[in-house]
Design a protein around this motif. Structure first.
Motif, PDB file in Angstrom:
ATOM      1  N   GLU A 145       0.828  -1.212   0.000  1.00 34.79           N
ATOM      2  CA  GLU A 145       0.000   0.000   0.000  1.00 34.79           C
ATOM      3  C   GLU A 145       0.862   1.262   0.000  1.00 34.79           C
ATOM      4  O   GLU A 145       0.512   2.263  -0.625  1.00 34.79           O
ATOM      5  CB  GLU A 145      -0.920  -0.017   1.219  1.00 34.79           C
ATOM      6  N   ILE A 146       1.993   1.214   0.695  1.00 28.86           N
ATOM      7  CA  ILE A 146       2.909   2.359   0.682  1.00 28.86           C
ATOM      8  C   ILE A 146       3.479   2.568  -0.717  1.00 28.86           C
ATOM      9  O   ILE A 146       3.543   3.693  -1.225  1.00 28.86           O
ATOM     10  CB  ILE A 146       4.034   2.144   1.707  1.00 28.86           C
ATOM     11  N   PHE A 147       3.896   1.479  -1.361  1.00 22.53           N
ATOM     12  CA  PHE A 147       4.451   1.583  -2.702  1.00 22.53           C
ATOM     13  C   PHE A 147       3.389   2.049  -3.695  1.00 22.53           C
ATOM     14  O   PHE A 147       3.677   2.822  -4.611  1.00 22.53           O
ATOM     15  CB  PHE A 147       5.019   0.237  -3.150  1.00 22.53           C
ATOM     16  N   ARG A 148       2.171   1.565  -3.519  1.00 25.44           N
ATOM     17  CA  ARG A 148       1.098   1.982  -4.423  1.00 25.44           C
ATOM     18  C   ARG A 148       0.840   3.485  -4.304  1.00 25.44           C
ATOM     19  O   ARG A 148       0.638   4.181  -5.306  1.00 25.44           O
ATOM     20  CB  ARG A 148      -0.183   1.199  -4.117  1.00 25.44           C
ATOM     21  N   ALA A 149       0.866   3.991  -3.070  1.00 26.58           N
ATOM     22  CA  ALA A 149       0.696   5.429  -2.868  1.00 26.58           C
ATOM     23  C   ALA A 149       1.831   6.209  -3.526  1.00 26.58           C
ATOM     24  O   ALA A 149       1.616   7.274  -4.125  1.00 26.58           O
ATOM     25  CB  ALA A 149       0.632   5.750  -1.378  1.00 26.58           C
ATOM     26  N   GLY A 150       3.059   5.674  -3.424  1.00 26.23           N
ATOM     27  CA  GLY A 150       4.186   6.347  -4.060  1.00 26.23           C
ATOM     28  C   GLY A 150       4.080   6.366  -5.572  1.00 26.23           C
ATOM     29  O   GLY A 150       4.355   7.380  -6.217  1.00 26.23           O
ATOM     30  N   MET A 182      10.153   7.402  -4.980  1.00 23.11           N
ATOM     31  CA  MET A 182      10.932   7.026  -3.800  1.00 23.11           C
ATOM     32  C   MET A 182      10.859   8.072  -2.693  1.00 23.11           C
ATOM     33  O   MET A 182      10.892   7.721  -1.507  1.00 23.11           O
ATOM     34  CB  MET A 182      12.390   6.797  -4.201  1.00 23.11           C
ATOM     35  N   ARG A 183      10.723   9.337  -3.042  1.00 22.38           N
ATOM     36  CA  ARG A 183      10.673  10.360  -1.994  1.00 22.38           C
ATOM     37  C   ARG A 183       9.389  10.250  -1.177  1.00 22.38           C
ATOM     38  O   ARG A 183       9.328  10.712  -0.041  1.00 22.38           O
ATOM     39  CB  ARG A 183      10.807  11.756  -2.594  1.00 22.38           C
ATOM     40  N   VAL A 184       8.351   9.630  -1.748  1.00 17.04           N
ATOM     41  CA  VAL A 184       7.121   9.362  -1.005  1.00 17.04           C
ATOM     42  C   VAL A 184       7.207   8.017  -0.295  1.00 17.04           C
ATOM     43  O   VAL A 184       6.661   7.840   0.793  1.00 17.04           O
ATOM     44  CB  VAL A 184       5.901   9.384  -1.957  1.00 17.04           C
ATOM     45  N   ILE A 185       7.934   7.068  -0.889  1.00 21.22           N
ATOM     46  CA  ILE A 185       8.000   5.708  -0.349  1.00 21.22           C
ATOM     47  C   ILE A 185       8.960   5.596   0.831  1.00 21.22           C
ATOM     48  O   ILE A 185       8.686   4.879   1.797  1.00 21.22           O
ATOM     49  CB  ILE A 185       8.412   4.724  -1.472  1.00 21.22           C
ATOM     50  N   VAL A 186      10.089   6.301   0.767  1.00 19.01           N
ATOM     51  CA  VAL A 186      11.163   6.085   1.748  1.00 19.01           C
ATOM     52  C   VAL A 186      10.747   6.376   3.187  1.00 19.01           C
ATOM     53  O   VAL A 186      10.997   5.543   4.078  1.00 19.01           O
ATOM     54  CB  VAL A 186      12.419   6.895   1.357  1.00 19.01           C
ATOM     55  N   PRO A 187      10.118   7.526   3.503  1.00 19.73           N
ATOM     56  CA  PRO A 187       9.806   7.794   4.925  1.00 19.73           C
ATOM     57  C   PRO A 187       8.940   6.720   5.589  1.00 19.73           C
ATOM     58  O   PRO A 187       9.321   6.203   6.652  1.00 19.73           O
ATOM     59  CB  PRO A 187       9.101   9.157   4.876  1.00 19.73           C
TER      60      PRO A 187
END
Length: 295
Positions: A145-150, A182-187
């Protein structure tokens, strides 16, 4: 004022704990670098790294499948996330620890022919690999879900422009979409990694009995002093978490180049302009560039 009071209370609490003999700080220093404790730290780190690698690979595939035009891929991805998020991680670890009862031996071969490949469940290294699989599969649902949001944070126009240039979808994903996502996924992924570090304390359900939490609890039960060993475990977790946070900071800074640069708000410029206008009202002169605006 409230911040000062909070800081003073925190300092007082730390001083009280440091001078309280009931914490048995001598035992903390004795067992902090104990061989079994250090080995437990190593096993905990290995569990965390391998489980996160497995989870990241699966999560990326699941996120791409969720964005696919193929409805089968979308529903498989949704069902995976639904199942692994909907069941407790402790229950999943218990299942992977007990799977040998269901499948004592897994084999692959030709029907009515020779056996090509087989292994016994007992060959799993004392529950280590079931623990990695259980933690990794559970975490993959959350990371998906985090990756999908990114991936969704990147404008669709960039994919359309890349496709118009004749780039393959795999290359578009690797060279254009993922670096920006990646800037959305990393945190949040860094947050999940820290959470995974502490979730390894549940691998006793497999059972795997070499992680940091189990080792410190075993020593505490042997010497009948639980508090010092709890402090030892807490300090080690705090140190590892601090190192992970530093690594996350540099990864975020790398992928945030050109986007997350801190630009000061133009407050001072506004004040300077107001001061220049006030000066112009008194002297009759306008600063450079303002004459045209007035005209």
């Amino acid at each position: 004022m409230a911040v000062v009071v909070i800081v003073l209370l925190a300092v007082a609490a730390i001083y009280s704990a440091a001078t309280n003999q009931n914490f048995h700080w001598d035992l903390v220093t004795t067992y902090f670098l104990d061989v079994l404790v250090v080995q437990g730290v190593g096993w905990t780190l290995l569990l965390t790294v391998l489980a996160m690698v497995l989870a990241i690979v699966l999560a990326l595939l699941l996120a791409i499948m969720r964005q696919s035009d193929n409805w089968i891929f979308r529903w498989v991805s949704w069902a995976w996330v639904w199942f692994f998020r909907g069941t407790p991680v402790y229950t999943q670890l218990l299942f992977w620890g007990s799977i040998g009862v269901l499948y004592p031996k897994i084999a692959m071969g030709v029907p009515f022919g020779p056996e090509l490949f087989s292994f016994n469940y007992e060959d799993f290294s004392h529950g280590f690999w079931p623990a990695v699989i259980g933690l990794g599969l559970n975490e993959s649902a959350y990371l998906a879900e985090i990756f999908r949001a990114g991936l969704k944070s990147v404008d669709n126009g960039q994919m359309e422009a890349a496709e118009a240039l004749g780039m393959r979808k795999s290359k578009i994903m690797l060279r254009i979409i993922l670096p920006q996502a990646m800037r959305v996924i990393v945190p949040p992924t860094g947050n999940e990694t820290i959470g995974m570090l502490k979730t390894t304390s549940l691998v006793l359900a497999v059972p795997f009995t070499y992680d940091l939490t189990f080792v410190t609890n075993a020593i505490a039960n042997r010497i009948y002093f639980p508090i010092p060993l709890l402090v030892v475990a807490a300090l080690w977790y705090l140190i590892i978490t601090s190192v992970l946070m530093v690594g996350q900071f540099y990864i975020e800074r790398y992928f945030g180049k050109g986007v997350d640069n801190l630009v000061p708000a133009p407050v001072m410029a506004t004040k300077a302009t107001a001061a220049a206008h006030a000066n112009a009202d008194t002297t009759g002169d306008l600063p450079d560039g303002e004459e045209g605006k007035q005209a």
